[in-house]
Scaffold this motif. Structure first.
Motif, short mmCIF file in Angstrom:
data_model
loop_
_atom_site.label_atom_id
_atom_site.label_comp_id
_atom_site.label_asym_id
_atom_site.label_seq_id
_atom_site.Cartn_x
_atom_site.Cartn_y
_atom_site.Cartn_z
N GLY A 125 -38.28 74.99 81.81
CA GLY A 125 -37.19 74.28 82.47
C GLY A 125 -35.91 75.09 82.47
N GLU A 126 -34.85 74.49 82.99
CA GLU A 126 -33.58 75.17 83.17
C GLU A 126 -32.44 74.38 82.54
OE1 GLU A 126 -32.97 75.78 87.33
OE2 GLU A 126 -34.95 76.68 87.65
N ILE A 127 -31.47 75.13 81.97
CA ILE A 127 -30.25 74.54 81.42
C ILE A 127 -29.07 75.15 82.17
CG2 ILE A 127 -28.82 74.20 79.36
CD1 ILE A 127 -31.37 74.77 77.71
N TRP A 128 -28.24 74.30 82.76
CA TRP A 128 -27.08 74.74 83.52
C TRP A 128 -25.81 74.18 82.90
CZ3 TRP A 128 -27.26 77.71 88.13
CH2 TRP A 128 -28.55 78.02 88.58
N ILE A 129 -24.80 75.03 82.77
CA ILE A 129 -23.49 74.60 82.29
C ILE A 129 -22.43 75.07 83.28
CG2 ILE A 129 -21.76 74.78 80.45
CD1 ILE A 129 -23.99 75.05 78.44
N ASP A 130 -21.80 74.12 83.91
CA ASP A 130 -20.73 74.39 84.89
C ASP A 130 -21.15 75.42 85.94
OD1 ASP A 130 -18.27 74.01 86.05
OD2 ASP A 130 -17.19 75.34 84.68
N GLY A 131 -22.35 75.23 86.47
CA GLY A 131 -22.83 76.07 87.56
C GLY A 131 -23.48 77.38 87.14
N THR A 132 -23.60 77.62 85.82
CA THR A 132 -24.21 78.85 85.32
C THR A 132 -25.53 78.54 84.62
OG1 THR A 132 -22.04 79.91 84.98
CG2 THR A 132 -23.90 80.83 83.77
N ARG A 133 -26.55 79.32 84.94
CA ARG A 133 -27.87 79.14 84.30
C ARG A 133 -27.77 79.65 82.85
NH1 ARG A 133 -33.50 79.56 85.98
NH2 ARG A 133 -34.67 79.08 84.07
N PHE A 134 -27.57 78.72 81.93
CA PHE A 134 -27.25 79.06 80.54
C PHE A 134 -28.44 79.62 79.78
CE2 PHE A 134 -26.53 77.35 76.09
CZ PHE A 134 -25.58 78.30 75.74
N ASP A 135 -29.64 79.09 80.01
CA ASP A 135 -30.79 79.50 79.20
C ASP A 135 -31.23 80.93 79.48
OD1 ASP A 135 -33.47 78.99 81.22
OD2 ASP A 135 -31.66 77.89 81.68
N ARG A 136 -30.72 81.55 80.54
CA ARG A 136 -31.07 82.94 80.84
C ARG A 136 -30.03 83.94 80.35
NH1 ARG A 136 -33.67 83.14 86.97
NH2 ARG A 136 -35.70 82.26 86.40
N LEU A 137 -28.93 83.45 79.83
CA LEU A 137 -27.85 84.34 79.41
C LEU A 137 -28.13 84.94 78.04
CD1 LEU A 137 -24.67 82.33 80.46
CD2 LEU A 137 -25.71 84.26 81.67
N ARG B 16 -22.73 88.73 75.56
CA ARG B 16 -21.37 88.31 75.86
C ARG B 16 -21.33 87.14 76.83
NH1 ARG B 16 -17.10 92.87 77.46
NH2 ARG B 16 -17.60 93.39 75.28
N GLY B 17 -22.22 87.15 77.82
CA GLY B 17 -22.24 86.07 78.79
C GLY B 17 -22.53 84.72 78.15
N ARG B 18 -23.49 84.71 77.22
CA ARG B 18 -23.82 83.47 76.53
C ARG B 18 -22.68 83.03 75.62
NH1 ARG B 18 -28.86 84.19 73.19
NH2 ARG B 18 -27.43 84.76 71.51
N ARG B 19 -22.08 83.98 74.90
CA ARG B 19 -20.99 83.63 73.98
C ARG B 19 -19.79 83.08 74.75
NH1 ARG B 19 -22.77 88.44 71.55
NH2 ARG B 19 -21.08 89.65 72.51
N LYS B 20 -19.56 83.59 75.96
CA LYS B 20 -18.44 83.10 76.76
C LYS B 20 -18.63 81.63 77.10
CE LYS B 20 -15.84 84.12 80.98
NZ LYS B 20 -15.75 85.01 82.18
N ILE B 21 -19.86 81.24 77.42
CA ILE B 21 -20.13 79.83 77.71
C ILE B 21 -20.06 79.01 76.43
CG2 ILE B 21 -21.87 78.19 78.50
CD1 ILE B 21 -20.69 79.72 80.78
N GLN B 22 -20.63 79.53 75.34
CA GLN B 22 -20.63 78.79 74.07
C GLN B 22 -19.22 78.51 73.57
OE1 GLN B 22 -23.31 81.56 72.01
NE2 GLN B 22 -24.69 79.84 71.59
N GLN B 23 -18.29 79.38 73.89
CA GLN B 23 -16.91 79.17 73.48
C GLN B 23 -16.35 77.87 74.06
OE1 GLN B 23 -15.16 80.66 71.27
NE2 GLN B 23 -13.14 79.75 71.65
N ARG B 24 -16.87 77.45 75.17
CA ARG B 24 -16.39 76.24 75.83
C ARG B 24 -17.09 74.98 75.32
NH1 ARG B 24 -17.16 76.86 81.98
NH2 ARG B 24 -16.17 74.81 81.86
N VAL B 25 -18.09 75.17 74.46
CA VAL B 25 -18.88 74.04 73.99
C VAL B 25 -18.58 73.81 72.51
CG1 VAL B 25 -21.19 73.08 73.71
CG2 VAL B 25 -20.70 74.59 75.66
#
Length: 255
Positions: free
Chosen positions: A59-71, A74-83
């Motif tokens: 399956g897929e996990i999306w956060i604010d329009g970004t496919r999170f589970d594929r990150l 740095r890309g993943r950490r940037k999203i995690q900073q918002r969570v």
């Protein structure tokens, strides 16, 4: 656009015991959602998918329009900073002051040597003080976290307030709350939930809260998602939650 989205997510414990079964849901920005259900229904697993504490089998996990589970990286950490995430046990460093615990929310954006030496920039300290003020604990900035317990229930409320301030320090736009008031007495729990709701409305936070308390979910949420055996049993506004659905979900009446 959804702030949080799951598409056909499945997750199993050790690949043998299914926890989530083909979960799809979409949560818009600024919504307060409570996830309820019996123990083992998959509530905590669902919550932890959104900060990479748990990875889906499919399956897929999306956060604010970004496919999170594929990150990764740095890309993943940037999203995690918002969570931001708060837990039932507060997850504070007892020997550190309230201010130091809140400053830990800035670790993703400052050099490691500054954090290890305690040399946080003035701007970060001012921001941490503002976060403490937002949760009503400005005067406790130099109080060690362990001094907020002392066996007194109101002080447990203070610990959870520090944990919430730490998420504000992250510049979080999403707040995940895993049974945040389960260990608190009813009055203290209400105070924490009032604070979460006020911050959510004032700052436009997207809040997803796990709870065993159906009445709390009815009172504070814009939306209730009920999980049963790893599947979505109910998804709708609190006004549509009935005693019959409660009986079907839990097999008994909750108060």
């Amino acid at each position: 656009m959804a702030m949080l989205e799951l598409k056909h997510v499945c997750q199993s414990y050790k690949k043998q015991h299914p926890v989530l079964r083909d979960i799809s849901l979409s949560i818009p920005a600024g919504q307060f959602v409570s996830v309820i259900g019996p123990s083992g229904a998959g509530k905590t697993t669902l919550l932890r998918l959104f900060n990479h504490m748990v990875r889906p089998d499919s399956g897929e996990i999306w956060i604010d329009g970004t496919r999170f589970d594929r990150l990764n990286g740095r890309g993943r950490r940037k999203i995690q900073q918002r969570v931001g995430m708060i837990f039932q046990d507060f997850s504070l460093v007892d020997m550190c002051t309230c201010l130091q615990n809140v400053l830990n929310g800035s670790l993703a954006r400052i050099p490691l040597w500054r954090a290890l030496s305690g040399c946080f920039p003035r701007a970060e300290k001012e921001k941490a003080m503002a976060a403490l003020k937002a949760v009503g604990l400005e005067s406790y900035s130099q109080t060690p976290a362990h001094a907020l317990s002392g066996g007194q229930k109101p002080r447990s409320d203070q610990k959870q307030r520090v944990a919430i301030a730490r998420t504000l320090m992250q510049d979080a736009t999403i707040l995940l709350a895993d049974e945040p008031v389960a260990s608190l007495d009813p009055l203290t729990a209400r105070q924490v939930l009032e604070l979460m709701r006020r911050l959510q409305q004032k700052q436009g936070l997207t809040v997803v809260m796990n709870s065993h308390n159906v009445e709390q979910a009815r009172t504070w949420s814009d939306r209730i998602i009920g999980l049963k055996d790893g599947r979505i049993f109910f998804d709708g506004p609190p006004a549509d939650w009935t005693d019959d659905r409660l009986q079907d979900l839990y097999g008994r009446t909750q108060s």
